[in-house]
Every structure is written in structure tokens, then in C-alpha cells.
Design an enzyme around this catalytic site. Structure first.
Site, PDB file in Angstrom:
ATOM      1  N   GLU A   1       0.918  -1.347  -0.036  1.00 27.95           N
ATOM      2  CA  GLU A   1       0.028  -0.148  -0.036  1.00 27.95           C
ATOM      3  C   GLU A   1       0.835   1.096   0.139  1.00 27.95           C
ATOM      4  O   GLU A   1       1.628   1.475   1.056  1.00 27.95           O
ATOM      5  CB  GLU A   1      -0.860  -0.123   1.063  1.00 27.95           C
ATOM      6  CG  GLU A   1      -1.924  -1.193   1.233  1.00 27.95           C
ATOM      7  CD  GLU A   1      -2.545  -1.269   2.595  1.00 27.95           C
ATOM      8  OE1 GLU A   1      -2.539  -0.197   3.084  1.00 27.95           O
ATOM      9  OE2 GLU A   1      -3.374  -2.375   2.789  1.00 27.95           O
TER      10      GLU A   1
ATOM     11  N   ASP B   1      -5.193   8.206  10.260  1.00 29.01           N
ATOM     12  CA  ASP B   1      -3.886   8.045  10.443  1.00 29.01           C
ATOM     13  C   ASP B   1      -3.577   8.795  11.828  1.00 29.01           C
ATOM     14  O   ASP B   1      -3.959   9.738  12.246  1.00 29.01           O
ATOM     15  CB  ASP B   1      -3.078   8.467   9.510  1.00 29.01           C
ATOM     16  CG  ASP B   1      -3.465   8.123   8.100  1.00 29.01           C
ATOM     17  OD1 ASP B   1      -3.535   6.896   8.038  1.00 29.01           O
ATOM     18  OD2 ASP B   1      -3.276   8.889   7.000  1.00 29.01           O
TER      19      ASP B   1
END
Length: 262
Positions: free
Chosen positions: A52, A63
């Protein structure tokens, strides 16, 4: 055949039924702007199953601190959407494993969704993970574009996602479902408690048509093995970003060896 689907089929049909898929997330353009291709090649050589590639964004809500900081630094380094595609333009001359771009929808929308998908196909990208693109919106407005350029869109589910919505996501999806281990941000989990394991078991018992890959909170061999007891594989992000922050990009093989024995 899309490389993600091919990899899943190969693993499913493998005589080594104990083998579980390992995906690594890293931020493009970090630690240094031109590290992207080196990291991809080193991870493939180290035996990772798919990657990824994080497209940095200034407001990465899903995140945790590690990936936020790597995104901030990558942007300071000069990483842009155009720069990433320029870096990836010859990647398929050497790299064979599936590649997924993970990023937020706003930069893709600003770039132009069809243009973005076209560039992905040209570079040899196999799929996208866009945490803030709702499955309903994708299904109604963008699915035809993704399919035109042979890109899989990978959707996330969490412990709070209803069974009805999970089954809808499963019906729309191709490849795999990204199964978030918890409702927290990336990099914030230390091991898995009984509630999380019960969630893993619940999803496994649904017998979805798409396999599940578990992400968030996978940071060492123990958590990788715990997660893959219930799923086809697992994704490591923050732990790898922390590792290359501390040790540089030359010891990738050591990190992977600590996670999984080949």
C-alpha cells in the site's frame, strides 16, 4: 486478471495453507522524496505479498501520529500526486507484486477522478484504498470509472459497521475487504483484546465472498499471527514507518523477517 485477485487465488490454492498474506503500508516520498521506488523493490525482494503506497495528504484523519508525521515530511520533501505517478511510471518493468495506492479522496478529486484512475492504470496500480469515500457514493458515481481502468476499490469495515452495511460492501467489492481492527486511528493499538478477537470471529463467521485483510494495530509477529488466525492476511503500516524512521531504508529485510518466517 487483476494482480490482487491473482495473489488471493494463488494463496487460496497453495499447498501451504498456513501461509498468510502480508501487506506493508509506507508513505510515498518518505523518509526522502526519492525513496519510494527503493522501498517498493526492497519490500518485494523481502517477500511481502502486496504493498500500500500512501499518497500524502495534509489532513489525514484516519492516521495516527506516525503516519501523519511521515505525510507531513513527505509533503515538505516535495511529494505530489504528479510526482508519485512520475516515480511509478516504470515500476512494472521490475516489480510484479500487487500495488495499491492508499489516500484520501480530496487530492484525487482535485486531480480529476478519471484522470487519476487513468494514471493508475498506466503505472500498473491494481487498486485503491480511499477511507473517506463512502461506498454508496462510489457505487453510484465512480464505480464505472474504476472498472473502466480495471482498478479495485478496497473498502474498510470496523467493529461498528452493521451487518447490513458489511454485506453491501461485500457485494460491491472485488479483491478483499480491509478489516479495521478497532475504531481508533492507525498505530494506536497494543495487542488484541477479547472484544477484538470476538469481532474477528464474527466477521469470519459471515462467510463473505471477499476475503478479509486486517489492518490497524498489527505491529509485530505476535499481532500478525493473532490477526491472521481469523483472516487471509494482515497489513502493517505505522510499525514499518517507525522502523525506517529509526533505521533508514536499508534494513527492510530484517523488519519483514521479524514479522513472518518464510
Amino acid at each position: 486478471m487483476n494482480r490482487i485477485i491473482q495473489k488471493l487465488k494463488e494463496t487460496d490454492q497453495s499447498e501451504n495453507k498456513q501461509k498468510k498474506l502480508l501487506s506493508i503500508y509506507f508513505t510515498a516520498g518518505y523518509p526522502k522524496l526519492e525513496d519510494t521506488i527503493k522501498i517498493i523493490k526492497d519490500l518485494e525482494t523481502s517477500g511481502v505479498d502486496f504493498l500500500e503506497i500512501g499518497l500524502p495528504f495534509s489532513d489525514p484523519l484516519a492516521d495516527g501520529p506516525t503516519i501523519q508525521e511521515s505525510s507531513t515530511q513527505a509533503l515538505k520533501n516535495g511529494m505530489t500526486t504528479n510526482k508519485l505517478f512520475d516515480q511509478l511510471k516504470d515500476i512494472r518493468e521490475t516489480v510484479k507484486i500487487p500495488l495499491i495506492i492508499m489516500g484520501y479522496f480530496n487530492p484525487m478529486l482535485q486531480f480529476g477522478v478519471e484522470k487519476f484512475c487513468q494514471k493508475c492504470q498506466k503505472a500498473g496500480i491494481d487498486g485503491l484504498i480511499i477511507p473517506d469515500l463512502p461506498v454508496d457514493v462510489y457505487n453510484e458515481e465512480y464505480k464505472a470509472i474504476f472498472e473502466k481502468y480495471r482498478l479495485l476499490n478496497i473498502f474498510l469495515i470496523t467493529p461498528q459497521t452493521s451487518e447490513e452495511r458489511i454485506r453491501f460492501i461485500d457485494s460491491v467489492s472485488g479483491g478483499f475487504i480491509y478489516m479495521v481492527s478497532s475504531a481508533s486511528v492507525t498505530g494506536s493499538t497494543k495487542g488484541f483484546g477479547e472484544d477484538t478477537k470476538a469481532y474477528f470471529k464474527r466477521i469470519a463467521a459471515m462467510n463473505l465472498k471477499n476475503p478479509q485483510i486486517i489492518g490497524f494495530g498489527i505491529n509485530d509477529k505476535e499481532t500478525f499471527n493473532q490477526a491472521t488466525e481469523f483472516a487471509a492476511g494482515a497489513i502493517i503500516g505505522s510499525a514499518f514507518v517507525n522502523y525506517i524512521t529509526a533505521y533508514g531504508t536499508n534494513k527492510t529485510a530484517s523488519f519483514i523477517k521479524e514479522i513472518r518466517d518464510f
